[in-house]
Design an enzyme around this catalytic site. Structure first.
Site, mmCIF file in Angstrom:
data_model
loop_
_atom_site.group_PDB
_atom_site.id
_atom_site.type_symbol
_atom_site.label_atom_id
_atom_site.label_comp_id
_atom_site.label_asym_id
_atom_site.label_seq_id
_atom_site.Cartn_x
_atom_site.Cartn_y
_atom_site.Cartn_z
ATOM 1 N N GLU A 153 -17.669 -28.817 -21.173
ATOM 2 C CA GLU A 153 -16.392 -28.984 -22.050
ATOM 3 C C GLU A 153 -16.068 -29.008 -21.024
ATOM 4 O OE1 GLU A 153 -16.508 -25.471 -25.106
ATOM 5 O OE2 GLU A 153 -15.430 -25.334 -23.723
ATOM 6 N N GLU A 312 -22.480 -26.268 -29.865
ATOM 7 C CA GLU A 312 -21.636 -25.325 -30.053
ATOM 8 C C GLU A 312 -20.276 -25.151 -31.916
ATOM 9 O OE1 GLU A 312 -18.770 -22.736 -26.888
ATOM 10 O OE2 GLU A 312 -20.638 -23.833 -25.278
ATOM 11 N N TRP A 320 -9.836 -16.243 -28.678
ATOM 12 C CA TRP A 320 -9.304 -16.319 -27.639
ATOM 13 C C TRP A 320 -7.925 -16.461 -28.250
ATOM 14 C CZ3 TRP A 320 -9.270 -21.296 -30.113
ATOM 15 C CH2 TRP A 320 -10.240 -21.445 -30.138
ATOM 16 N N PHE A 362 -15.177 -9.777 -27.725
ATOM 17 C CA PHE A 362 -15.563 -9.794 -28.533
ATOM 18 C C PHE A 362 -15.635 -11.556 -29.949
ATOM 19 C CE2 PHE A 362 -12.621 -6.904 -26.850
ATOM 20 C CZ PHE A 362 -12.864 -5.636 -27.505
ATOM 21 N N HIS A 363 -15.808 -12.726 -29.196
ATOM 22 C CA HIS A 363 -16.693 -13.486 -29.419
ATOM 23 C C HIS A 363 -17.802 -13.140 -29.870
ATOM 24 C CE1 HIS A 363 -17.685 -17.352 -30.352
ATOM 25 N NE2 HIS A 363 -16.631 -18.514 -29.320
#
Length: 674
Positions: A153, A312, A320, A362-363
């Site tokens: 990225e 992805e 986020w 927590f993704h």
């Protein structure tokens, strides 16, 4: 020439980022067993592993990666292998603190996150080339290797650094771009505010100044930062091409306008062997599936219309945003297959197993914290079976109806300081025009303003503040030869150096639009104006108005109030064999639809009858046939008319006349051909 499809992958890609270094090796066997159960065909690995691969300078540990790749290969799973250059090890930064980027305010970032890289730093470049070389020498011919994945990225979270190394590199870039300091002074208009330079050695990056700095300098620095990242990508790519011939090289883009604004993806699309993209839903109250479709269309366009790969996205919520809702049942599959409909050769996720530690614990992931007893896991397994059923679409291309012009350089320029109104947001206009086309069930290609537009009956320009002379000529010739053009306000204003075109606004677009603009008249917050037209038509605009003077164009709607009352608000210009429309205010959804409806009539685009709102119909066509993707984002069953009978690939049912599309589902019909 390198291949453009993942080596050894015979169907669509399905899988995700695999980070086994976060887990004991005893977990790996369980992982690959579950991958096979889910139908995983490829995983990305090694992207954040530099500190494990080179735990000390010149000391390497490849044993764990050897075992991992062998295990994946033994289980029939292909590998997208990363070069881990997005996160150098802590020891590297201790030895080379100058590799950490510096902000425009002079603050140097610290180690402890990701993407903290000064792309001009020579020590970083040498170390990145070294670890890439070591990986290519060791794994370049590994039987599991399908694809090389450089960095991660680019542009997120840091694209530009303002350190002294970057200052020196920027001067070299200016010398290569302009040749002389006099040419730089001319391009930047340094006569203004006494900013003239006597030599390039006096030029620094656009660091923080007491008030607004030179906008042309700031624009060039954005170009320089983007070009510098590309230099580093090319350096790694070329090593991989040399040592691992025949294996395609990519890096994961973030083309959605909601996710990355610092990268010129038109330029990057020419550098990779296969365009790949990461996409995450922005849950800001908008219709998220429209943003998703837009990102997929933009990615396909960056790929030149060729198949690309979604590398992805998320199975459910991300971690986020201020608020991170879960995806509704069925939404994961629907989202995934929209990308496939719009050209992706599969659906990959971040990540395979949900992390227990770190910033992204927590993704969501393919294998959640709750394991195989969860809804997400069951949907992952179901999606894997669907992806397998769609293997016949591999290699086909998505058919587009219209084009939208977009340019990252124009976006950069327009977003600089001291523009007529901070409320005019080019991304908002692009989103709104795209949504209006989406609601007319039109599939959109994006195009560079200087690209060949002759294949499209209708071209829309939502925001093109920076318009080169070549782009202006291109759009004029498109209309003269029979095209229909729709242009929104504050377009055509400046050239590539952010200098206002000579003469009246809209500069480079005066001739094609058949008008001049005497003055901009932006509106105050909350102000609205009324527009009127024939047969009692009324619409409303906000943010922006203009004093438009027709020079061959005919007024279609007129401002009924405000400072510009009595002046044309929307115009239509017949030029050669085509027509050009101009919209001088920010219209809402209804007004935009009305303009685009009239323009579609000019372009002879027939309305798509019988399709409800939020039901997508997209076609992919190739040697293997024509495939109609129907996606229902609503809570009610829909009926989709078919122009030919066919076979639905996910259920095996024969279809004719129409397709029953249950609420929230996707159907893919291979149409029978005569």
């Amino acid at each position: 020439m390198p291949e453009t499809t993942p080596r050894g992958l015979t169907g669509l890609a399905f899988g995700g980022d695999y980070n086994p270094e976060q887990w004991p090796e005893g977990v790996w066997q369980e992982d690959v067993r579950l991958m096979r159960e889910a139908g995983v065909t490829m995983v990305s690995a090694g992207i954040f592993s530099w500190a494990l691969l080179e735990p000390a300078p010149g000391t390497y540990d490849f044993g764990w990666l050897d075992r991992l790749l062998d295990l994946l290969h033994d289980n029939g799973i292909r590998v997208d292998l990363g070069t881990p250059t997005v996160v150098p090890p802590a020891w590297f930064y201790r030895a080379h603190p100058g590799a950490l980027p510096v902000t425009a305010e002079g603050t140097r970032y610290e180690f402890g996150s990701r993407g903290a890289v000064c792309h001009s730093n020579a020590d970083y470049r040498a170390a990145a080339a070294n670890i890439t070389t070591r990986l290519a020498e060791r794994y370049g011919t590994h039987p599991a290797l399908a694809l090389w994945h450089v960095h991660n990225e680019y542009g997120v979270p840091v694209s530009a650094c303002y350190c002294d190394s970057c200052a020196a590199h920027f001067r070299r870039w200016l010398a290569a771009t302009y040749g002389t300091v006099d040419a730089v002074n001319e391009a930047w208009g340094t006569a203004f505010w006494g900013q003239r330079y006597a030599g390039l050695d006096q030029v620094n990056p656009p660091r923080t100044t007491p008030t607004v700095g030179n906008p042309a300098q700031a624009l060039d620095y954005k170009r320089f930062a983007d070009a510098t990242m590309r230099e580093n990508f090319r350096a790694e790519r070329d090593i991989l091409h040399r040592l691992s011939p025949g294996v395609p090289v990519t890096t994961n883009f973030m083309t959605a306008l909601s996710q990355c604004d610092s990268v010129d993806y038109w330029a990057w699309g020419r550098e990779v062997d296969l365009v790949t993209n990461d996409h995450y839903l922005i849950t800001d109250g908008r219709r998220t599936h429209v943003n998703l479709a837009m990102a997929a269309d933009l990615t396909r366009s960056v790929a030149g219309g060729a198949p690309w790969l979604l590398l992805e996205h998320s199975t459910s919520g991300v971690n986020w945003q201020p608020r991170n809702p879960a995806k509704a049942p069925g939404q994961m599959a629907r989202n995934s297959l929209v990308h496939v409909a719009r050209g992706s050769e599969g659906a990959m996720f971040f990540q395979w197993r949900q992390s227990r530690r770190g910033a992204e614990k927590f993704h969501s992931a393919m294998l959640p914290h709750g394991g195989t007893g969860t809804r997400v896991w069951r949907e992952v397994v179901g999606l894997g079976a669907s992806i397998d059923s769609l293997n016949p679409v591999r290699g086909t291309r998505t058919e587009a109806d219209v084009a939208m012009v977009w340019d990252w350089h124009s976006w950069w320029a327009q977003n600089l300081q001291w523009r007529p109104s901070e409320d005019h947001d080019p991304r908002e206009r692009a989103d709104s025009f795209y949504e209006a086309l989406y609601d007319r069930h039109l599939t959109v290609d994006f195009a560079h303003p200087e690209a060949d537009l002759s294949a499209y009956p209708l071209v829309v320009v939502p925001a093109l503040y920076l318009t080169t002379e070549a782009a202006g000529n291109n759009l004029r010739q498109y209309v003269e030869k029979g095209g229909t053009l729709v242009v929104s306000y504050f377009s055509g204003i400046v050239d590539e150096h952010d200098a206002v075109h000579e003469g009246a606004y809209p500069g480079a677009l005066r001739d094609v639009l058949g008008l001049t603009v005497e003055e901009f008249s932006p509106l105050l917050a909350g102000e609205r104006v009324r527009l009127t037209g024939p047969d009692g038509f009324e619409a409303a605009g906000d943010v922006w108005t203009e004093f438009v003077v027709p020079q061959g164009a005919e007024p279609v709607w007129t401002y009924a109030d405000g400072l510009t009352a009595g002046h044309p608000a929307v115009t239509r210009h017949r030029l050669g064999e085509g027509t050009a429309w101009y919209v001088s205010t920010r219209l809402g959804a209804g007004g935009l639809d009305a303009v685009l409806g009239r323009a579609a009539e000019d372009a002879r685009i027939a309305p798509r009858a019988g399709l409800p709102r939020d039901v997508e119909v997209v076609r992919r066509t190739g040697e293997s046939g024509t495939y109609l993707f129907a996606i229902n984002h609503t809570g009610s069953q829909a009926e989709v008319p078919l122009d030919a009978p066919g076979t639905e690939l996910l259920t095996g049912e024969h279809t004719a006349g129409h397709l029953a599309l249950p609420a929230g589902t996707v159907r893919v019909v291979r149409l029978d051909t005569p």
